[in-house]
Motif scaffolding. Structure first.
Motif, short mmCIF file in Angstrom:
data_model
loop_
_atom_site.label_atom_id
_atom_site.label_comp_id
_atom_site.label_asym_id
_atom_site.label_seq_id
_atom_site.Cartn_x
_atom_site.Cartn_y
_atom_site.Cartn_z
N ARG A 288 2.34 -0.33 3.54
CA ARG A 288 1.87 0.93 3.25
C ARG A 288 2.00 1.08 1.55
O ARG A 288 2.52 1.96 0.80
N HIS A 289 1.14 0.08 1.09
CA HIS A 289 1.10 0.01 -0.47
C HIS A 289 -0.26 0.28 -0.96
O HIS A 289 -1.26 -0.57 -0.49
N LYS A 290 -0.53 0.91 -2.04
CA LYS A 290 -1.58 1.25 -2.56
C LYS A 290 -2.54 1.92 -1.73
O LYS A 290 -3.74 1.90 -1.97
N THR A 291 -2.12 2.52 -0.79
CA THR A 291 -3.05 3.09 0.20
C THR A 291 -3.42 4.63 -0.41
O THR A 291 -4.40 5.11 0.40
N LYS A 292 -3.07 5.08 -1.46
CA LYS A 292 -3.56 6.30 -2.08
C LYS A 292 -4.59 6.05 -3.50
O LYS A 292 -4.91 7.20 -3.97
N VAL B 254 -8.45 1.22 -1.64
CA VAL B 254 -8.64 1.51 -0.13
C VAL B 254 -10.17 1.18 0.08
O VAL B 254 -10.32 0.98 1.13
N MET C 283 -1.46 -4.23 2.61
CA MET C 283 -1.70 -3.16 2.08
C MET C 283 -1.07 -2.08 3.45
O MET C 283 -0.44 -1.02 3.19
N LYS C 284 -1.46 -2.45 4.61
CA LYS C 284 -1.37 -1.65 6.02
C LYS C 284 -0.07 -2.01 6.28
O LYS C 284 0.70 -0.81 6.50
N VAL D 105 -5.41 -6.89 2.59
CA VAL D 105 -5.59 -5.75 3.26
C VAL D 105 -4.53 -5.58 4.20
O VAL D 105 -3.87 -4.39 4.31
N LYS E 134 5.29 -3.69 -3.69
CA LYS E 134 5.85 -2.30 -3.00
C LYS E 134 7.46 -2.27 -3.34
O LYS E 134 7.84 -1.53 -3.69
#
Length: 90
Positions: free
Chosen positions: A61-65, A70, A57-58, A54, A26
């Motif tokens: 806030r990385h790769k959440t799109k 996801v 990611m949260k 996981v 990120k």
């Protein structure tokens, strides 16, 4: 050393790698630097670092799109959790 002790230490370390790899990627994405390959991020998850990935990611806030992340990361975590439950309930 007992096998379970080694397994626990391994899982802690690989999940730390998964968590921090999301943070590093990120940070590099924000500054347009060389990135960690998506294949590498998934490989870390598959070899046991899915919970850390996981969580990373949260938190970051990385790769959440990205649909692959996801759906894929939580799916890997779910499969690994089921396998662990199955192994320890024998």
């Amino acid at each position: 050393m007992e096998v379970i002790y080694i397994a626990v230490i391994y899982l802690i370390l690989i999940n730390l790698v998964g968590f921090f790899s999301m943070g590093v990627d990120k940070k590099k994405a924000k500054s347009n630097q060389w990135r960690i390959k998506e294949k590498t991020l998934f490989f870390i998850a598959v070899i046991g670092g899915s919970a850390g990935s996981v969580l990373g990611m949260k938190v970051f806030r990385h790769k959440t799109k990205h649909t692959a992340f996801v759906i894929g990361m939580p799916l890997i975590l779910m499969v690994q959790t089921i396998l662990l439950i199955f192994l320890f309930n024998k």
